[in-house]
Design a protein around this motif. Structure first.
Motif, PDB file in Angstrom:
ATOM      1  N   VAL A 254      33.482  39.475  37.728  1.00 13.23           N
ATOM      2  CA  VAL A 254      33.475  40.924  37.948  1.00 13.23           C
ATOM      3  C   VAL A 254      34.352  41.577  36.879  1.00 13.23           C
ATOM      4  N   TYR A 255      33.846  42.616  36.240  1.00 13.49           N
ATOM      5  CA  TYR A 255      34.581  43.292  35.173  1.00 13.49           C
ATOM      6  C   TYR A 255      34.974  44.682  35.653  1.00 13.49           C
TER       7      TYR A 255
ATOM      8  N   LEU B 287      37.158  42.927  45.832  1.00 14.62           N
ATOM      9  CA  LEU B 287      37.511  42.362  44.543  1.00 14.62           C
ATOM     10  C   LEU B 287      38.475  41.193  44.771  1.00 14.62           C
ATOM     11  N   GLY B 288      38.291  40.106  44.045  1.00 15.56           N
ATOM     12  CA  GLY B 288      39.178  38.950  44.166  1.00 15.56           C
ATOM     13  C   GLY B 288      40.310  38.999  43.147  1.00 15.56           C
ATOM     14  N   PRO B 289      40.990  37.859  42.949  1.00 11.57           N
ATOM     15  CA  PRO B 289      42.120  37.800  42.011  1.00 11.57           C
ATOM     16  C   PRO B 289      41.694  38.020  40.566  1.00 11.57           C
ATOM     17  N   LYS B 290      42.622  38.507  39.771  1.00 16.54           N
ATOM     18  CA  LYS B 290      42.364  38.748  38.353  1.00 16.54           C
ATOM     19  C   LYS B 290      42.360  37.426  37.583  1.00 16.54           C
ATOM     20  N   ILE B 291      41.415  37.286  36.674  1.00 18.79           N
ATOM     21  CA  ILE B 291      41.314  36.078  35.846  1.00 18.79           C
ATOM     22  C   ILE B 291      41.936  36.326  34.476  1.00 18.79           C
ATOM     23  N   GLY B 292      41.705  37.486  33.919  1.00 19.02           N
ATOM     24  CA  GLY B 292      42.231  37.777  32.581  1.00 19.02           C
ATOM     25  C   GLY B 292      41.887  39.196  32.208  1.00 19.02           C
TER      26      GLY B 292
ATOM     27  N   ASN C  86      49.322  33.848  23.019  1.00 15.55           N
ATOM     28  CA  ASN C  86      49.912  33.218  24.208  1.00 15.55           C
ATOM     29  C   ASN C  86      48.892  33.112  25.339  1.00 15.55           C
ATOM     30  N   ARG C  87      47.653  32.850  24.953  1.00 11.91           N
ATOM     31  CA  ARG C  87      46.587  32.871  25.957  1.00 11.91           C
ATOM     32  C   ARG C  87      46.758  31.770  27.005  1.00 11.91           C
ATOM     33  N   SER C  88      47.474  30.699  26.675  1.00 14.30           N
ATOM     34  CA  SER C  88      47.585  29.591  27.624  1.00 14.30           C
ATOM     35  C   SER C  88      48.156  30.079  28.954  1.00 14.30           C
ATOM     36  N   GLN C  89      49.118  31.006  28.876  1.00 16.35           N
ATOM     37  CA  GLN C  89      49.697  31.540  30.120  1.00 16.35           C
ATOM     38  C   GLN C  89      48.649  32.230  30.967  1.00 16.35           C
ATOM     39  N   THR C  90      47.890  33.109  30.289  1.00 20.70           N
ATOM     40  CA  THR C  90      46.879  33.850  31.028  1.00 20.70           C
ATOM     41  C   THR C  90      45.801  32.898  31.542  1.00 20.70           C
ATOM     42  N   LYS C  91      45.486  31.932  30.674  1.00 21.54           N
ATOM     43  CA  LYS C  91      44.398  31.028  31.028  1.00 21.54           C
ATOM     44  C   LYS C  91      44.718  30.253  32.316  1.00 21.54           C
ATOM     45  N   GLU C  92      45.976  29.933  32.497  1.00 18.49           N
ATOM     46  CA  GLU C  92      46.338  29.143  33.680  1.00 18.49           C
ATOM     47  C   GLU C  92      46.081  29.879  34.985  1.00 18.49           C
ATOM     48  N   LYS C  93      46.023  31.188  34.893  1.00 20.71           N
ATOM     49  CA  LYS C  93      45.716  31.963  36.105  1.00 20.71           C
ATOM     50  C   LYS C  93      44.300  31.697  36.597  1.00 20.71           C
ATOM     51  N   SER C  94      43.424  31.293  35.694  1.00 17.87           N
ATOM     52  CA  SER C  94      42.008  31.211  36.069  1.00 17.87           C
ATOM     53  C   SER C  94      41.676  29.928  36.806  1.00 17.87           C
TER      54      SER C  94
ATOM     55  N   PHE D 272      37.731  39.717  36.983  1.00 15.04           N
ATOM     56  CA  PHE D 272      38.168  39.360  38.326  1.00 15.04           C
ATOM     57  C   PHE D 272      37.177  38.400  38.975  1.00 15.04           C
ATOM     58  N   GLU D 273      37.695  37.646  39.962  1.00 13.64           N
ATOM     59  CA  GLU D 273      36.823  36.877  40.836  1.00 13.64           C
ATOM     60  C   GLU D 273      36.271  37.799  41.918  1.00 13.64           C
ATOM     61  N   LEU D 274      35.233  37.310  42.589  1.00 12.51           N
ATOM     62  CA  LEU D 274      34.696  38.024  43.741  1.00 12.51           C
ATOM     63  C   LEU D 274      35.588  37.722  44.951  1.00 12.51           C
ATOM     64  N   GLY D 275      35.885  38.722  45.751  1.00 13.45           N
ATOM     65  CA  GLY D 275      36.698  38.530  46.951  1.00 13.45           C
ATOM     66  C   GLY D 275      35.836  38.275  48.181  1.00 13.45           C
TER      67      GLY D 275
END
Lengths: 195, 195
Positions: free
Chosen positions: A164-165, B173-178, B187-195, A171-174
């Protein structure tokens, strides 16, 4: 309290789509697109809007065909990367380890990793300003049977973790709140409690 | 393994939008629309597709103006209800306890409960089949300052719990991926770990 802003593009949430184009392997490219949507149900028609300076633009115009590939959480990195890198500099399929596959009707490749690939044939290109709108007929849909519900036969797109943008963020879908029509169902209280 | 389907409308996730129209209180109506999107960044332009048999269709055509109101989780019930009921039979603002407010440029009302209202003026109507596409200029945006980040000044739409529509279902809406561009940040590795 509401503030007035200058006219801008603020319709969200949107899909972050990977549009694949080109009729030969040398020409194949992928472009990330959020300015896209359905414009008619019957016949099934959709659009994508693309800046003329993009590498994919002449490829789209030459072939008048493309594939809209839905994206998922696991494709988020590739989706973002294909949106900021150019096909002038990279073979995006190779760099992102995406697999070009054969579409049924169009010569453009599908992206095998996508849960759902929508084959499109351009009917008209409308110049609007920064973007040209490609108005297209949907000519075939390829759907990964991994997301087919064996009992109902329904394609469960939500289980593919669609990307989801929203205003510059992925974002992921909730959780599910309800389904179309639940507000007028007799037993709506059950569904409503989920919200 | 991919199955071929007949051409259909499967571009998701989409917003479930409330489009308000009418230039007098007697005429005011709300229509739920998912066939909508941005078609050009500069100038800011968008579209909505509407079936000619809908109650709002002649109202839109007569006034050539409408407001796209983004919806939230708390507006899910009203959004669904406005999509299955007709303005022929109900005053949707009253039934759903939604508040019509004054837009800045257009005569159509905004929906005060919406976090963001996009005022649109129709440039062209294109008949496609089941739906007509209304191509419009964005002429003003009204944004609720409740979602303005006091530090950055950025409008945090994701914090409004925008409603996501996927193939017949309403979702949160779910959690943010990036964020756009994170795939090429140093420093994308930090953000990437969220996904």
């Amino acid at each position: 309290m509401k503030q007035d802003w200058k006219p801008g593009t603020m319709i969200y949430p949107l899909p972050a789509l990977l549009v694949s184009c080109g009729s030969t392997e040398e020409e194949y490219n992928i472009i990330t697109v959020a300015w896209a949507g359905t414009i008619c149900t019957n016949p099934a028609m959709c659009y994508i809007s693309v800046r003329p300076e993009r590498h994919s633009y002449p490829i789209l115009k030459r072939n008048m065909e493309f594939v809209i590939n839905l994206t998922t959480k696991s494709m988020a990195f590739a989706t973002d990367w294909c949106g900021v890198r150019s096909g002038k500099d990279y073979n995006k399929f190779e760099e992102m380890k995406l697999t070009p596959g054969k579409a049924k009707i169009v010569s453009a490749p599908i992206i095998e990793e996508s849960p759902l690939c929508i084959e499109c044939r351009v009917k008209e290109i409308i110049s609007l300003g920064s973007h040209d709108m490609f108005i297209a007929d949907v000519v075939n849909v390829k759907a990964d049977d991994k997301y087919l519900n064996a009992e109902t036969g329904k394609f469960e797109l939500s289980e593919a973790n669609p990307l989801v943008y929203v205003h510059g963020g992925y974002f992921e879908l909730g959780p599910k709140i309800g389904k179309f029509g639940w507000s007028v169902e007799k037993n709506r209280s059950q569904t409503k409690e989920k919200s």
